[in-house]
Design an enzyme around this catalytic site. Structure first.
Site, PDB file in Angstrom:
ATOM      1  N   ASP A   1       0.869  -1.165   0.000  1.00  0.00           N
ATOM      2  CA  ASP A   1       0.000   0.000   0.000  1.00  0.00           C
ATOM      3  C   ASP A   1       0.921   1.234   0.000  1.00  0.00           C
ATOM      4  O   ASP A   1       2.115   1.122   0.315  1.00  0.00           O
ATOM      5  CB  ASP A   1      -0.865  -0.062   1.269  1.00  0.00           C
ATOM      6  CG  ASP A   1      -1.590   1.230   1.527  1.00  0.00           C
ATOM      7  OD1 ASP A   1      -2.264   1.727   0.617  1.00  0.00           O
ATOM      8  OD2 ASP A   1      -1.477   1.758   2.670  1.00  0.00           O
TER       9      ASP A   1
ATOM     10  N   ASP B   1      -0.207   4.994   1.140  1.00  0.00           N
ATOM     11  CA  ASP B   1      -0.458   5.943   2.228  1.00  0.00           C
ATOM     12  C   ASP B   1      -0.334   5.270   3.605  1.00  0.00           C
ATOM     13  O   ASP B   1      -1.042   4.308   3.892  1.00  0.00           O
ATOM     14  CB  ASP B   1      -1.859   6.557   2.092  1.00  0.00           C
ATOM     15  CG  ASP B   1      -2.027   7.346   0.797  1.00  0.00           C
ATOM     16  OD1 ASP B   1      -1.015   7.692   0.157  1.00  0.00           O
ATOM     17  OD2 ASP B   1      -3.191   7.620   0.426  1.00  0.00           O
TER      18      ASP B   1
HETATM   19 MG   LIG Z   1      -2.776   3.032   3.741  1.00  0.00          MG
END
Ligand SMILES: [Mg+2]
Length: 185
Positions: free
Chosen positions: A12, A14
């Site tokens: 991922d 963020d």
């Molecule tokens: Mg995230």
């Protein structure tokens, strides 16, 4: 063998690789100041940088044949892609003369768009042909563990990726997928 890797490792973005939501916390245009490695800034001078251990993890994976993927539900895929293109990853320790590399070049696959991450992983599977059992995913949000339904190994990293939880994720994948004993299938 203790150091097996899955065929694909996905991250991922963020709060897994960097400390912000690219779709709400920063404002383009981005810029990279002369000489900056692992650092760009937005129009208010807010920094976008990978967490400390990310560069060495990317270097490590690049030395294997693992497919590296970015997998984000961001509402600002263009900005995410732009940040990955502009951030320069410093050369590996011990190779000070090597050129810094744009982060995007480390990612063989990038699935960046809103929605359930089940879609992101189905796309990865379709594009690469890699079975879900050979995929390991690092993400800071518990809700994304739904990808386990597909057979992906999910490693929750609530405070972002570092060497310790990266190793723990690899161990989890290895123990969930023991090597077939020689002579058996
Ligand atoms: Mg995230």
């Amino acid at each position: 063998m203790a150091h097996r890797f899955p065929k694909l490792i996905a991250f991922d973005l963020d709060y897994t690789l960097w400390d912000l939501w690219i779709d709400t916390h920063v404002t383009p245009p981005f810029k990279r100041n002369e000489g900056d490695l692992n650092r760009i800034v937005d129009s208010h001078d807010r920094e976008i940088a990978f967490y400390e251990d990310v560069a060495s993890i990317l270097h490590r994976l690049r030395a294997t044949d693992v497919t590296i993927a970015a997998c984000s539900r961001t509402h600002a895929p263009k900005l995410a892609r732009q940040a990955l293109t502009m951030i320069l990853v410093p050369p590996p320790v011990g190779h000070p003369d090597a050129s810094p590399t744009p982060a995007i070049e480390y990612f063989d696959q990038a699935e960046l768009y809103p929605g359930s991450k089940l879609t992101h992983f189905k796309q990865l599977h379709e594009k690469t042909g890699i079975p879900y059992s050979e995929m390991l995913f690092f993400d800071d949000e518990r809700r994304n563990r739904e990808v386990k339904k597909l057979g992906v190994t999910f490693c929750l990293v609530p405070d972002g990726l570092d060497n310790v939880n990266f190793e723990a994720g690899l161990e989890e994948w290895r123990s969930a997928h023991p090597e077939p004993v020689h002579g058996e299938e």
